[in-house]
Design a protein around this motif. Structure first.
Motif, PDB file in Angstrom:
ATOM      1  N   ASP A  57       0.810  -1.221   0.000  1.00 20.84           N
ATOM      2  CA  ASP A  57       0.000   0.000   0.000  1.00 20.84           C
ATOM      3  C   ASP A  57       0.843   1.271   0.000  1.00 20.84           C
ATOM      4  O   ASP A  57       0.331   2.354   0.255  1.00 20.84           O
ATOM      5  CB  ASP A  57      -0.950   0.011   1.203  1.00 20.84           C
ATOM      6  N   ARG A  58       2.147   1.126  -0.321  1.00 21.82           N
ATOM      7  CA  ARG A  58       2.994   2.319  -0.314  1.00 21.82           C
ATOM      8  C   ARG A  58       3.583   2.563  -1.700  1.00 21.82           C
ATOM      9  O   ARG A  58       2.914   3.090  -2.576  1.00 21.82           O
ATOM     10  CB  ARG A  58       4.067   2.190   0.766  1.00 21.82           C
ATOM     11  N   THR A  59       4.820   2.155  -1.953  1.00 18.50           N
ATOM     12  CA  THR A  59       5.466   2.449  -3.228  1.00 18.50           C
ATOM     13  C   THR A  59       4.884   1.604  -4.357  1.00 18.50           C
ATOM     14  O   THR A  59       4.799   0.387  -4.236  1.00 18.50           O
ATOM     15  CB  THR A  59       6.984   2.187  -3.128  1.00 18.50           C
ATOM     16  N   PHE A  60       4.543   2.247  -5.467  1.00 21.69           N
ATOM     17  CA  PHE A  60       4.089   1.513  -6.645  1.00 21.69           C
ATOM     18  C   PHE A  60       5.248   0.732  -7.249  1.00 21.69           C
ATOM     19  O   PHE A  60       5.167  -0.471  -7.477  1.00 21.69           O
ATOM     20  CB  PHE A  60       3.501   2.473  -7.679  1.00 21.69           C
ATOM     21  N   CYS A  61       6.355   1.429  -7.516  1.00 19.25           N
ATOM     22  CA  CYS A  61       7.540   0.768  -8.054  1.00 19.25           C
ATOM     23  C   CYS A  61       8.742   1.681  -7.858  1.00 19.25           C
ATOM     24  O   CYS A  61       8.718   2.835  -8.289  1.00 19.25           O
ATOM     25  CB  CYS A  61       7.355   0.437  -9.535  1.00 19.25           C
ATOM     26  N   ALA A  62       9.778   1.138  -7.205  1.00 17.32           N
ATOM     27  CA  ALA A  62      10.989   1.919  -6.944  1.00 17.32           C
ATOM     28  C   ALA A  62      12.015   1.769  -8.050  1.00 17.32           C
ATOM     29  O   ALA A  62      13.198   2.062  -7.853  1.00 17.32           O
ATOM     30  CB  ALA A  62      11.588   1.507  -5.598  1.00 17.32           C
ATOM     31  N   GLY A  63      11.582   1.303  -9.213  1.00 21.36           N
ATOM     32  CA  GLY A  63      12.507   1.143 -10.321  1.00 21.36           C
ATOM     33  C   GLY A  63      13.157  -0.231 -10.324  1.00 21.36           C
ATOM     34  O   GLY A  63      12.566  -1.213  -9.867  1.00 21.36           O
ATOM     35  N   ALA A  64      14.364  -0.294 -10.828  1.00 25.19           N
ATOM     36  CA  ALA A  64      15.079  -1.565 -10.931  1.00 25.19           C
ATOM     37  C   ALA A  64      15.797  -1.892  -9.626  1.00 25.19           C
ATOM     38  O   ALA A  64      16.011  -1.021  -8.782  1.00 25.19           O
ATOM     39  CB  ALA A  64      16.077  -1.512 -12.084  1.00 25.19           C
ATOM     40  N   SER A  65      16.165  -3.149  -9.481  1.00 25.46           N
ATOM     41  CA  SER A  65      16.846  -3.618  -8.280  1.00 25.46           C
ATOM     42  C   SER A  65      18.212  -2.958  -8.125  1.00 25.46           C
ATOM     43  O   SER A  65      19.093  -3.100  -8.981  1.00 25.46           O
ATOM     44  CB  SER A  65      17.022  -5.138  -8.341  1.00 25.46           C
ATOM     45  N   PHE A  66      18.403  -2.260  -7.024  1.00 26.40           N
ATOM     46  CA  PHE A  66      19.673  -1.568  -6.780  1.00 26.40           C
ATOM     47  C   PHE A  66      20.815  -2.563  -6.611  1.00 26.40           C
ATOM     48  O   PHE A  66      21.937  -2.317  -7.055  1.00 26.40           O
ATOM     49  CB  PHE A  66      19.540  -0.690  -5.540  1.00 26.40           C
ATOM     50  N   ASN A  67      20.527  -3.680  -5.976  1.00 27.61           N
ATOM     51  CA  ASN A  67      21.570  -4.694  -5.775  1.00 27.61           C
ATOM     52  C   ASN A  67      22.093  -5.220  -7.109  1.00 27.61           C
ATOM     53  O   ASN A  67      23.288  -5.498  -7.260  1.00 27.61           O
ATOM     54  CB  ASN A  67      21.037  -5.851  -4.929  1.00 27.61           C
ATOM     55  N   GLU A  68      21.212  -5.362  -8.081  1.00 29.18           N
ATOM     56  CA  GLU A  68      21.651  -5.838  -9.396  1.00 29.18           C
ATOM     57  C   GLU A  68      22.448  -4.774 -10.131  1.00 29.18           C
ATOM     58  O   GLU A  68      23.387  -5.099 -10.868  1.00 29.18           O
ATOM     59  CB  GLU A  68      20.448  -6.280 -10.234  1.00 29.18           C
ATOM     60  N   VAL A  69      22.089  -3.502  -9.950  1.00 26.39           N
ATOM     61  CA  VAL A  69      22.859  -2.421 -10.576  1.00 26.39           C
ATOM     62  C   VAL A  69      24.299  -2.462 -10.076  1.00 26.39           C
ATOM     63  O   VAL A  69      25.256  -2.360 -10.856  1.00 26.39           O
ATOM     64  CB  VAL A  69      22.225  -1.048 -10.264  1.00 26.39           C
ATOM     65  N   ILE A  70      24.462  -2.610  -8.776  1.00 31.06           N
ATOM     66  CA  ILE A  70      25.793  -2.636  -8.178  1.00 31.06           C
ATOM     67  C   ILE A  70      26.619  -3.814  -8.700  1.00 31.06           C
ATOM     68  O   ILE A  70      27.839  -3.719  -8.866  1.00 31.06           O
ATOM     69  CB  ILE A  70      25.679  -2.694  -6.643  1.00 31.06           C
ATOM     70  N   ALA A  71      25.937  -4.934  -8.983  1.00 26.39           N
ATOM     71  CA  ALA A  71      26.641  -6.163  -9.364  1.00 26.39           C
ATOM     72  C   ALA A  71      27.065  -6.210 -10.830  1.00 26.39           C
ATOM     73  O   ALA A  71      27.770  -7.128 -11.242  1.00 26.39           O
ATOM     74  CB  ALA A  71      25.758  -7.372  -9.052  1.00 26.39           C
ATOM     75  N   ILE A  72      26.659  -5.227 -11.641  1.00 25.06           N
ATOM     76  CA  ILE A  72      27.003  -5.244 -13.064  1.00 25.06           C
ATOM     77  C   ILE A  72      28.510  -5.106 -13.247  1.00 25.06           C
ATOM     78  O   ILE A  72      29.133  -4.189 -12.711  1.00 25.06           O
ATOM     79  CB  ILE A  72      26.260  -4.114 -13.816  1.00 25.06           C
ATOM     80  N   GLU A  73      29.103  -6.009 -14.035  1.00 25.54           N
ATOM     81  CA  GLU A  73      30.562  -6.049 -14.200  1.00 25.54           C
ATOM     82  C   GLU A  73      31.039  -5.751 -15.611  1.00 25.54           C
ATOM     83  O   GLU A  73      32.214  -5.456 -15.809  1.00 25.54           O
ATOM     84  CB  GLU A  73      31.098  -7.423 -13.772  1.00 25.54           C
ATOM     85  N   ASP A  74      30.159  -5.872 -16.610  1.00 25.41           N
ATOM     86  CA  ASP A  74      30.581  -5.599 -17.980  1.00 25.41           C
ATOM     87  C   ASP A  74      29.384  -5.117 -18.794  1.00 25.41           C
ATOM     88  O   ASP A  74      28.253  -5.109 -18.309  1.00 25.41           O
ATOM     89  CB  ASP A  74      31.223  -6.837 -18.628  1.00 25.41           C
ATOM     90  N   GLU A  75      29.647  -4.702 -20.030  1.00 21.01           N
ATOM     91  CA  GLU A  75      28.581  -4.118 -20.853  1.00 21.01           C
ATOM     92  C   GLU A  75      27.493  -5.127 -21.206  1.00 21.01           C
ATOM     93  O   GLU A  75      26.335  -4.762 -21.348  1.00 21.01           O
ATOM     94  CB  GLU A  75      29.184  -3.514 -22.126  1.00 21.01           C
ATOM     95  N   THR A  76      27.861  -6.383 -21.346  1.00 20.71           N
ATOM     96  CA  THR A  76      26.863  -7.414 -21.654  1.00 20.71           C
ATOM     97  C   THR A  76      25.876  -7.556 -20.506  1.00 20.71           C
ATOM     98  O   THR A  76      24.655  -7.600 -20.709  1.00 20.71           O
ATOM     99  CB  THR A  76      27.545  -8.769 -21.926  1.00 20.71           C
ATOM    100  N   MET A  77      26.411  -7.622 -19.274  1.00 22.32           N
ATOM    101  CA  MET A  77      25.544  -7.682 -18.100  1.00 22.32           C
ATOM    102  C   MET A  77      24.698  -6.424 -17.987  1.00 22.32           C
ATOM    103  O   MET A  77      23.508  -6.480 -17.652  1.00 22.32           O
ATOM    104  CB  MET A  77      26.379  -7.846 -16.829  1.00 22.32           C
ATOM    105  N   GLY A  78      25.305  -5.275 -18.289  1.00 23.17           N
ATOM    106  CA  GLY A  78      24.591  -4.013 -18.198  1.00 23.17           C
ATOM    107  C   GLY A  78      23.432  -3.931 -19.167  1.00 23.17           C
ATOM    108  O   GLY A  78      22.322  -3.540 -18.794  1.00 23.17           O
ATOM    109  N   LYS A  79      23.681  -4.304 -20.396  1.00 24.25           N
ATOM    110  CA  LYS A  79      22.616  -4.272 -21.394  1.00 24.25           C
ATOM    111  C   LYS A  79      21.480  -5.236 -21.016  1.00 24.25           C
ATOM    112  O   LYS A  79      20.299  -4.894 -21.138  1.00 24.25           O
ATOM    113  CB  LYS A  79      23.152  -4.640 -22.774  1.00 24.25           C
TER     114      LYS A  79
END
Length: 249
Positions: A57-79
């Motif tokens: 009953d609070r946030t509709f959507c906070a966007g993408a997972s922050f933990n996954e953003v931090i874990a990105i290591e290369d452009e393939t993972m990023g895309k």
């Protein structure tokens, strides 16, 4: 609670609900499941109209997972990561059924893209919006086409550059993102139900034709959003972004 995506049907209305316990921030797996569920609902002959909503009953959507953003290591993972919201938006665009958005609370980043990709969106007065991407060194590239299409380039630019501000639900209504804003979640849910069931009683062929008219000139978005995901996937590896993300870790 565990994250989930569900589909239920009532009076020819398909209710798709997504949820993640971290303020409905969406990891890749949930985004993939959401895109699949939207596609399946579009093919279900029992469903005439779709309602997209989130759990809680609070946030509709906070966007993408922050933990996954931090874990990105290369452009393939990023895309691959930034393709998550791209695939959901394209699933909504290609779905032959009209989609009604039900936004009960704050929405950030990709969540604004989901709201913009609905064909008619209702919200509560608590449903403020924010595009925070530029503040961490990337940008709302993937959702830009659908947000600009709904609220215009000027409002999109304002939100993008003022990346640390939440804009009110009244601002979102004034710019055309929300059709109606309600005082309470209960009033919102009642209005969504009445509106969706009324639409579901209309000629399904007319609804399908209207959907195609709404989304004219967007056939190239499969390629466009893929290119935008690649842009974000590269920028997230920049020294600026990596250093910024470390402060949030």
């Amino acid at each position: 609670m565990e994250p989930f995506v569900t589909l239920s049907i009532e009076n020819n209305v398909g209710y798709i609900v997504f949820f993640h316990p971290s303020r409905n921030a969406m990891p890749s797996g949930i985004l993939t499941l959401l895109a699949q569920t939207i596609t399946e609902a579009g093919q279900n002959e029992t469903i005439q109209v779709i309602v997209l909503k989130s759990g809680g009953d609070r946030t509709f959507c906070a966007g993408a997972s922050f933990n996954e953003v931090i874990a990105i290591e290369d452009e393939t993972m990023g895309k691959a990561f930034f393709s998550g919201f791209a695939n959901v938006i394209n699933a909504m665009r290609q779905c032959p059924k009209l989609i009604i958005g039900r936004v009960q609370g704050k929405t950030v980043g990709g969540g604004v893209g989901l709201a913009a990709a609905t064909d008619y969106c209702m919200a509560t007065k608590y449903a403020s919006i924010r595009l925070s991407e530029l503040s961490i060194g990337i940008g709302p590239f993937v959702i830009e086409p659908v947000v600009s299409r709904k609220i215009g380039t000027t409002a999109m630019s304002q939100m993008t550059l003022d990346a640390e501000t939440f804009f009110s639900a009244d601002f979102a209504k004034d710019k055309g993102l929300y059709a109606e804003v309600f005082e309470t979640i209960e009033a919102l849910d009642e209005a969504v139900k009445v509106f969706a069931e009324r639409l579901a009683g209309y000629n399904p062929e007319a609804l399908k034709a209207m959907k195609s008219v709404f989304w004219k000139d967007t056939a190239h978005w499969d390629v466009l959003l893929d290119e935008r995901a690649k842009m974000s996937g590269k920028l997230v590896l920049s020294a600026f972004t990596k250093n910024t993300l470390k402060r949030f870790r």
